[in-house]
Design a protein around this motif. Sequence first.
Motif, PDB file in Angstrom:
ATOM      1  N   UNK A  17      57.377  47.567  40.387  1.00 45.34           N
ATOM      2  CA  UNK A  17      58.462  46.423  41.103  1.00 45.34           C
ATOM      3  C   UNK A  17      58.847  46.856  42.459  1.00 45.34           C
ATOM      4  N   UNK A  18      58.793  48.287  42.769  1.00 45.10           N
ATOM      5  CA  UNK A  18      59.094  48.784  44.228  1.00 45.10           C
ATOM      6  C   UNK A  18      57.853  48.266  45.105  1.00 45.10           C
ATOM      7  N   UNK A  19      56.923  48.481  44.782  1.00 43.55           N
ATOM      8  CA  UNK A  19      55.600  48.093  45.743  1.00 43.55           C
ATOM      9  C   UNK A  19      55.755  46.500  46.131  1.00 43.55           C
ATOM     10  N   UNK A  20      55.878  45.814  45.177  1.00 40.42           N
ATOM     11  CA  UNK A  20      55.747  44.416  45.185  1.00 40.42           C
ATOM     12  C   UNK A  20      57.044  43.813  46.042  1.00 40.42           C
ATOM     13  N   UNK A 107      56.134  51.824  52.343  1.00 39.91           N
ATOM     14  CA  UNK A 107      57.336  52.156  52.963  1.00 39.91           C
ATOM     15  C   UNK A 107      58.635  52.353  52.076  1.00 39.91           C
ATOM     16  N   UNK A 108      58.434  52.290  50.957  1.00 34.69           N
ATOM     17  CA  UNK A 108      59.465  52.649  49.897  1.00 34.69           C
ATOM     18  C   UNK A 108      59.842  54.092  49.849  1.00 34.69           C
ATOM     19  N   UNK A 109      61.049  54.480  49.952  1.00 32.23           N
ATOM     20  CA  UNK A 109      61.672  55.687  50.027  1.00 32.23           C
ATOM     21  C   UNK A 109      61.726  56.105  48.441  1.00 32.23           C
ATOM     22  N   UNK A 110      60.994  57.394  48.072  1.00 34.80           N
ATOM     23  CA  UNK A 110      60.900  57.857  46.842  1.00 34.80           C
ATOM     24  C   UNK A 110      61.435  59.139  46.652  1.00 34.80           C
ATOM     25  N   UNK A 111      62.767  59.095  45.702  1.00 37.12           N
ATOM     26  CA  UNK A 111      63.585  60.429  45.622  1.00 37.12           C
ATOM     27  C   UNK A 111      63.494  61.096  44.395  1.00 37.12           C
ATOM     28  N   UNK A 112      62.788  62.263  44.120  1.00 33.48           N
ATOM     29  CA  UNK A 112      62.783  62.868  43.070  1.00 33.48           C
ATOM     30  C   UNK A 112      63.366  63.888  42.875  1.00 33.48           C
ATOM     31  N   UNK A 113      63.948  64.241  41.503  1.00 38.56           N
ATOM     32  CA  UNK A 113      64.991  65.015  41.326  1.00 38.56           C
ATOM     33  C   UNK A 113      66.470  64.553  41.379  1.00 38.56           C
ATOM     34  N   UNK A 114      66.362  63.002  41.588  1.00 38.30           N
ATOM     35  CA  UNK A 114      67.660  62.547  41.696  1.00 38.30           C
ATOM     36  C   UNK A 114      68.190  61.623  40.604  1.00 38.30           C
ATOM     37  N   UNK A 115      69.038  62.127  39.806  1.00 39.72           N
ATOM     38  CA  UNK A 115      69.572  61.525  38.657  1.00 39.72           C
ATOM     39  C   UNK A 115      70.671  60.377  38.959  1.00 39.72           C
TER      40      UNK A 115
END
Length: 385
Positions: A17-20, A107-115
Motif C-alpha cells: 500500500x505504501x509503495x503504490x 520515498x516512503x518514511x519508514x519508522x520502526x520501533x514506533x507503536x
Amino acid sequence: MDADIIIIGASPAGMMAARNASRKGCSVIVIDKKEAVGTPTHPANTFFKGMFDRAGETVDQSYVIKTLKGAHIIAPSGRNVAFEGEAYFLDRKKFDEFYAQQVIDTGVELHMGVEALNVLRNGETFVVSTTEGKMKCKLVIVSDGINSKIAGLMGMKPLKYPQDIAWALEAEVEADGIGEPDMFEYYVGNHAPGWKSTYSPCGGDRATLGMYVRRHGRDVSGFFDAWVEKFKKLKGIDDLKFISKSVGGDPIVAIPNEIIADGVMLTGGSAGQSGIGYGMHAGQMCGDVAADAIAKGNVSKKALSEYRKLWNDAYRTEYYLGRFALESLRKMTDKEIDGLMKVFEGEDLNVLGGTPFNQAVQISKMIIKNNPSSILSYRAILRNK
C-alpha cells in the motif's frame, strides 16, 4: 500535515500500500512497533508462485531458502492428493527487508520501533498518537495484523467471522535429512480441527512443523505437541531438535467485513485478507485507491469503496468457496474426509482452470464421476458443531 497517508503496520500488505501510493505521488509514513524489519520473524514463510503471481510480483532468489514442486494434501488414512506448482520456503526476514527497501526507494518514511496508540479525527485530518508523539495525515491505512487494535479503537469490525481465525503454532526443527523432500505436506483431519497441520522442508536438516486450529482458543500447543509425536512416528524420527517457535493466526475463512470508513482503510491480516501473495495484492489495490482519493481531495467512505469493489471482483467468490470447504472439513469425521480424498486420488488437479466458481464446478464433476456418494459428506456443513 506530516504526510498524506500514514500506514500503521509494516506487513507485506502495508508495504505494498505504501509503495503504490508513493509511486502515485503521495507522501507516506509507515510506522511499526517492531524494533527492526523482520524482527521478530513472522510464522508465515511459505507461498506458491501462482498466488504470488496474482500480485504481479517477481520472486527474488535473495530471500528464497528452498524451491519446492508443490504440496501433498494428506487425509487421516494416509491417502493423499498432489498439487503441483512452484512453491517457496522463505527467509522471512530477508523477504521483509527486500520489500522495505523497495518502499524506502520510492520515498516512503519508514519508522520502526514506533507503536500507534490511537487514531482520532480532527475535522478533515487524522491525528495518530504514537509512542514518539503525534502525527497528522489526510488518510490512515491500518495493517497491524489480526485482531487489529487500532481498528477496534476506531469502532470497526473488520472480520465477519472473527471466531474462525485459525490460531497457529509453528516450530523450526532439525533432524537428519528432514529438509530434503521437495513437496510441502498438509495433513487434514480431526487432529487439526478446522484446518491443518504442516510439514515444510527447507533444505538439509531443517524444516518447520505447524499446527493451525479453529474454534479451540488461541493456545494450540496441546494440538501441536500431539502432532509432533505423530509426525515423528510417521517419518521414523527418534531425535528431533527444536530451534525456535512462533505463534500467530490465519484469517483464512474469517472473511473481510468493514475494511473502509471515512478516511480509513484496512488491508492484509487486519482486513481478513489471508496469505502473503493475496495480502500483497490487496495492499496494492488499497494504495492505488488511497492515492487516487488523495489526488481528488475526497477520502470519504464512498470514494474509498472502489477498494472494496476491486477486492470483491478479485477474491470474494474464492474466499467464500474456501470458507464453505473449510467449514465442511471442520465438521466432517475422519472417515468422511478419507472418502472425499479418495475421489481425487489419481486425478490431475493441475487441469483446473478459470474462475474460482468454474474450478468448483469442475471439482463437483470429478466427485460425481468418481464417487457420487461422497458428495453427501458435504452435509456436514449443516451440523451444529
